[in-house]
Design a protein around this motif. Sequence first.
Motif, short mmCIF file in Angstrom:
data_model
loop_
_atom_site.label_atom_id
_atom_site.label_comp_id
_atom_site.label_asym_id
_atom_site.label_seq_id
_atom_site.Cartn_x
_atom_site.Cartn_y
_atom_site.Cartn_z
N LEU A 170 0.81 -1.21 0.00
CA LEU A 170 0.00 0.00 0.00
C LEU A 170 0.85 1.26 0.00
CD1 LEU A 170 -2.97 -0.84 2.41
CD2 LEU A 170 -3.05 -0.51 -0.07
N GLU A 171 2.02 1.20 0.61
CA GLU A 171 2.88 2.38 0.66
C GLU A 171 3.31 2.81 -0.74
OE1 GLU A 171 7.10 3.89 2.66
OE2 GLU A 171 6.23 1.95 3.23
N ASN A 172 3.66 1.82 -1.57
CA ASN A 172 4.10 2.12 -2.94
C ASN A 172 2.99 1.90 -3.97
OD1 ASN A 172 6.95 2.77 -2.49
ND2 ASN A 172 7.07 0.65 -1.76
N LYS A 173 1.79 1.52 -3.49
CA LYS A 173 0.61 1.33 -4.34
C LYS A 173 0.85 0.28 -5.43
CE LYS A 173 -0.66 6.21 -3.80
NZ LYS A 173 -0.99 7.47 -4.51
N PRO A 189 0.77 -1.41 -10.68
CA PRO A 189 0.40 -0.25 -9.87
C PRO A 189 -1.10 -0.23 -9.57
CG PRO A 189 1.77 0.41 -11.72
CD PRO A 189 1.39 -1.01 -11.96
N ILE A 190 -1.45 0.30 -8.41
CA ILE A 190 -2.86 0.41 -8.03
C ILE A 190 -3.34 1.82 -8.36
CG2 ILE A 190 -4.55 0.10 -6.19
CD1 ILE A 190 -2.47 -1.50 -4.65
N ASP A 219 -5.18 5.29 -8.30
CA ASP A 219 -5.58 6.15 -7.19
C ASP A 219 -7.08 6.09 -6.94
OD1 ASP A 219 -2.99 6.99 -6.69
OD2 ASP A 219 -3.13 8.72 -8.03
N LEU A 264 -7.96 3.03 -4.93
CA LEU A 264 -7.55 3.13 -3.53
C LEU A 264 -8.41 4.13 -2.75
CD1 LEU A 264 -3.65 3.12 -3.65
CD2 LEU A 264 -5.11 1.41 -2.58
N ASN A 265 -8.64 5.27 -3.36
CA ASN A 265 -9.25 6.37 -2.62
C ASN A 265 -10.76 6.48 -2.81
OD1 ASN A 265 -6.64 7.09 -1.73
ND2 ASN A 265 -6.27 8.19 -3.64
N GLU A 272 -8.25 1.05 -0.16
CA GLU A 272 -7.20 1.17 0.85
C GLU A 272 -7.76 1.00 2.26
OE1 GLU A 272 -3.44 4.05 2.07
OE2 GLU A 272 -5.00 4.82 0.73
N ASN A 297 -3.55 5.17 -14.00
CA ASN A 297 -4.41 6.27 -13.57
C ASN A 297 -5.20 6.90 -14.72
OD1 ASN A 297 -4.08 6.37 -10.69
ND2 ASN A 297 -1.97 7.02 -11.05
#
Length: 406
Positions: free
Chosen positions: A204-207, A237-238, A240, A243-244, A249, A362
Amino acid sequence: MEAKHSIMHTWQYNVVHHYVNTYDKTTADTRIQQMIDFMHVENIEDIDNDPQIIDQLRQSLSDYVQVSGKNKGKHFSVKTIKEYFRLLRRVIKVHDENHKLKNFETIWRKTSSEKFRTDKNLTKKERLPLNNEDYKKLFTFLAELKKHRFAQLNFMLKMHPEYKKDLITIKKYPDAFLYTIMIALFTGSRANAITTLRHQDIDLENKIFKFNKNDQSDDAREKLKHLKTDESKRSVPIADVLLNELGLEQYLKTHEKLHGSEAFIFEEAIKNNNSYSPNIINLYVNTLFTCLEIKPDKDSTYMKDFHSLKKSFYSANCKTGIPLEMLEALAGNKPSNGSLAAKVYTQISMETAAESMFEAVNNISYPFIELLIGKKIEKSTNVNDLIKDYVAKILGEPIKRIIVIQ
């Protein structure tokens, strides 16, 4: 000595009530008995011990010539054989949920309607990507799941009693189904790769999602991972928005706190008695598509199911300008036409590829996704041009100026 469970008894006491509004009970009873006669077995455990029996049943149904009725002298149609298998699958599924079959996955594949054809000239059905109408239906439903509201799902339960078990499971674990579908749409991954993700596979820190498998591990959970190709082992990559705005997340942090880093991210949803069935969410999502009427015409040579999400990943995002090679690398597919770019993206380090890969992820988007993430469509020249073209077709003449009322 192993306990025996009658196919007919399981049907009559555990399954038939699901079909009260959609099947003629007498016809269904007859079909169950006929399958028992074709297989020469009466107990579910006999099928579990020898899944090849399903192949014999498939051949018997294809070869059978009807001896009475308006279709006397004719073979069963593909549609009719599908109904036979649909009945048997329900019996098998209910039994597995209660007693656990050791060869459930094999039996389930063999009873799939994709596994038989009565006409040798018929080709295997191709999957179609979702269209705009499908996205609207899907994202409207998922928006309800995201808020843990179930008005539409409760309506489905009334309209489709034959899928009661599947729909109740979706209602019980709404986050698992929401995020399985959305991870598929944002990574192009297959169902098993998603449902066997563990918290330790997600940075999660680096997605980053890490779709890996340690073939040398003695870890039982690691052995449940099935990655189809070498390219499937990859880091992605996750997005944004996943996650948001979609809340992945927060879900992952809360779930890991409860279950630990070694747990599957959808731990409860794929648990089956004391073991795990990673593909079960795949089957429930297919049920959801049926209830949402996300499907081609009944006579189509195409189909729409969980794997259609992978097709959609390519279809929708090629139009956004993301290179095909990048989509292949993200989805873990073999490069098309010997594409060197896709090989490069999967082999170079994440640090080197980070900027281009994160940018691509993204930029992923789908029609009507604003229904799910709660954002309005931004005004743009492209949207206005589409509206102009649409109105022009109706009026039969070009339009120089258009006012959009919002």
